[in-house]
Motif scaffolding. Structure first.
Motif, PDB file in Angstrom:
ATOM      1  N   ILE A  67      -0.845   6.863  12.836  1.00 14.09           N
ATOM      2  CA  ILE A  67      -2.052   7.197  12.073  1.00 14.09           C
ATOM      3  C   ILE A  67      -2.136   6.317  10.830  1.00 14.09           C
ATOM      4  N   GLN A  68      -1.002   6.126  10.158  1.00  9.76           N
ATOM      5  CA  GLN A  68      -0.991   5.296   8.957  1.00  9.76           C
ATOM      6  C   GLN A  68      -1.404   3.857   9.287  1.00  9.76           C
ATOM      7  N   ILE A  77      -3.749   5.999   6.185  1.00 10.48           N
ATOM      8  CA  ILE A  77      -3.436   7.274   5.524  1.00 10.48           C
ATOM      9  C   ILE A  77      -1.918   7.417   5.483  1.00 10.48           C
ATOM     10  N   LEU A  78      -1.368   7.718   4.328  1.00 14.29           N
ATOM     11  CA  LEU A  78       0.085   7.820   4.186  1.00 14.29           C
ATOM     12  C   LEU A  78       0.704   8.763   5.227  1.00 14.29           C
ATOM     13  N   ALA A  79       1.760   8.275   5.883  1.00  9.06           N
ATOM     14  CA  ALA A  79       2.463   9.098   6.866  1.00  9.06           C
ATOM     15  C   ALA A  79       3.060  10.330   6.196  1.00  9.06           C
ATOM     16  N   ASP A  96      -0.058   6.137  -3.456  1.00 15.64           N
ATOM     17  CA  ASP A  96       0.644   7.115  -4.280  1.00 15.64           C
ATOM     18  C   ASP A  96       0.460   8.494  -3.642  1.00 15.64           C
ATOM     19  N   TYR A  97       1.554   9.068  -3.133  1.00 19.20           N
ATOM     20  CA  TYR A  97       1.441  10.337  -2.411  1.00 19.20           C
ATOM     21  C   TYR A  97       0.915  11.472  -3.287  1.00 19.20           C
ATOM     22  N   LYS A  98       1.207  11.425  -4.584  1.00 19.69           N
ATOM     23  CA  LYS A  98       0.710  12.467  -5.483  1.00 19.69           C
ATOM     24  C   LYS A  98      -0.803  12.386  -5.629  1.00 19.69           C
ATOM     25  N   TYR A 158       9.133   7.469   5.250  1.00 17.89           N
ATOM     26  CA  TYR A 158       8.425   7.180   6.489  1.00 17.89           C
ATOM     27  C   TYR A 158       7.144   6.375   6.249  1.00 17.89           C
ATOM     28  N   ASP A 159       6.811   6.142   4.976  1.00 21.23           N
ATOM     29  CA  ASP A 159       5.608   5.385   4.642  1.00 21.23           C
ATOM     30  C   ASP A 159       5.855   3.892   4.805  1.00 21.23           C
ATOM     31  N   SER A 160       4.844   3.190   5.265  1.00 23.60           N
ATOM     32  CA  SER A 160       4.947   1.748   5.444  1.00 23.60           C
ATOM     33  C   SER A 160       4.675   1.024   4.138  1.00 23.60           C
ATOM     34  N   THR A 161       5.454   0.001   3.858  1.00 23.63           N
ATOM     35  CA  THR A 161       5.247  -0.787   2.641  1.00 23.63           C
ATOM     36  C   THR A 161       4.012  -1.677   2.779  1.00 23.63           C
ATOM     37  N   GLU A 162       3.465  -1.739   3.993  1.00 21.22           N
ATOM     38  CA  GLU A 162       2.299  -2.573   4.230  1.00 21.22           C
ATOM     39  C   GLU A 162       0.994  -1.822   4.012  1.00 21.22           C
ATOM     40  N   LEU A 163       1.079  -0.547   3.644  1.00 20.60           N
ATOM     41  CA  LEU A 163      -0.130   0.260   3.515  1.00 20.60           C
ATOM     42  C   LEU A 163      -1.083  -0.280   2.471  1.00 20.60           C
ATOM     43  N   SER A 164      -0.550  -0.887   1.419  1.00 20.23           N
ATOM     44  CA  SER A 164      -1.405  -1.366   0.341  1.00 20.23           C
ATOM     45  C   SER A 164      -2.405  -2.423   0.811  1.00 20.23           C
TER      46      SER A 164
END
Length: 251
Positions: free
Chosen positions: A14-15, A20-22, A112-114, A147-153
């Motif tokens: 999904i991410q 969208i952050l995993a 930023d998950y927050k 579990y978040d990808s560093t490529e999301l940005s």
């Protein structure tokens, strides 16, 4: 951790496809479905509490909603899915193409998950005033950011170009539906559940240490009853068995 391990491949897909952050997806699934154990998650494969129908399928359940900050019980129709994967894709589609106002757009691409959790609350997704706080606590207590990808940005999904049906049909390699019994295990699973060793849900799930402890203890208790034939002192046999187990640990 079993539930997390089971849905992480879905969340990471999904991410990748939606931005969208995993960690956010996993935390919401944990909170909404009670770690995949809720009635809605088991019977409807719905792990986010999304209301309405999915391809004409729904399930009616009692739920808690907040009116003026106060919880009330109401009956609602919730979407019923074939598997948890469709449930997660449906949530992603909601965030990308939720309505004409684009009220979920700030969730997409947020690293930023927050902030992402707060945007979910601000968007009106949940009526619980403490929703964002609960999501953040789940992420932090379970270290879900790993579990978040560093490529999301670098990911920015244009909601106008999202092909819902195409994304819903793409399979995930090496991920099975944990709510279905494998053909080769049907007989043993039926026997194990009928004998009270499992509750009958999530047959394909990984066994946690606490779940295995329950099974082992039930087996021990039944073994003792069988030896005693309901006549001898169970407590005496239990004490002797504990002594044997202690000897094994020291060996």
């Amino acid at each position: 951790m079993s539930f997390i391990n089971e849905i992480t491949p879905y969340a990471q897909r999904i991410q990748k496809d939606y931005g969208i952050l995993a960690s956010l997806i996993i935390a919401q699934a944990i909170l909404e479905s009670n770690w995949g154990r809720s009635t809605l998650a088991v019977k409807g494969k719905n792990i986010f509490g999304i209301k309405g129908e999915y391809k004409g399928q729904s399930i009616i359940l009692e739920t808690t909603e907040y009116v003026n900050g106060k919880p009330i019980k109401v009956d609602k129709a919730f979407r019923k899915y074939p598997t948890w994967f469709e449930s997660m894709v449906d949530l992603a589609n909601l965030y990308n193409t939720g309505d004409s106002r684009g009220r979920y757009k700030k969730i997409i691409g947020e690293t930023d998950y927050k902030k992402a959790a707060q945007e979910v609350k601000n968007s009106g997704y949940a009526t619980d005033p403490n929703y964002a706080k609960k999501i953040i606590e789940i992420i932090e207590s379970n270290e879900l950011t790993k579990y978040d990808s560093t490529e999301l940005s670098s990911i920015r999904v244009d909601s106008k170009n999202v092909n819902k049906e195409e994304n819903k049909e793409v399979p995930i390699v090496n991920v099975r539906d944990i709510n279905k019994v494998s053909t080769w295990a049907e007989k043993d699973w039926k026997e194990a559940t009928s004998n009270g060793y499992y509750d009958g849900t999530r047959p394909g799930a990984n066994l946690t240490r606490e779940e295995s402890a329950i099974v082992v203890n039930r087996l021990r208790n039944n073994f003792l009853k069988l030896i005693a034939q309901n006549k001898e002192d169970i407590q005496r046999l239990e004490t002797r068995l504990q002594e044997i187990e202690k000897q094994n640990r020291l060996a």
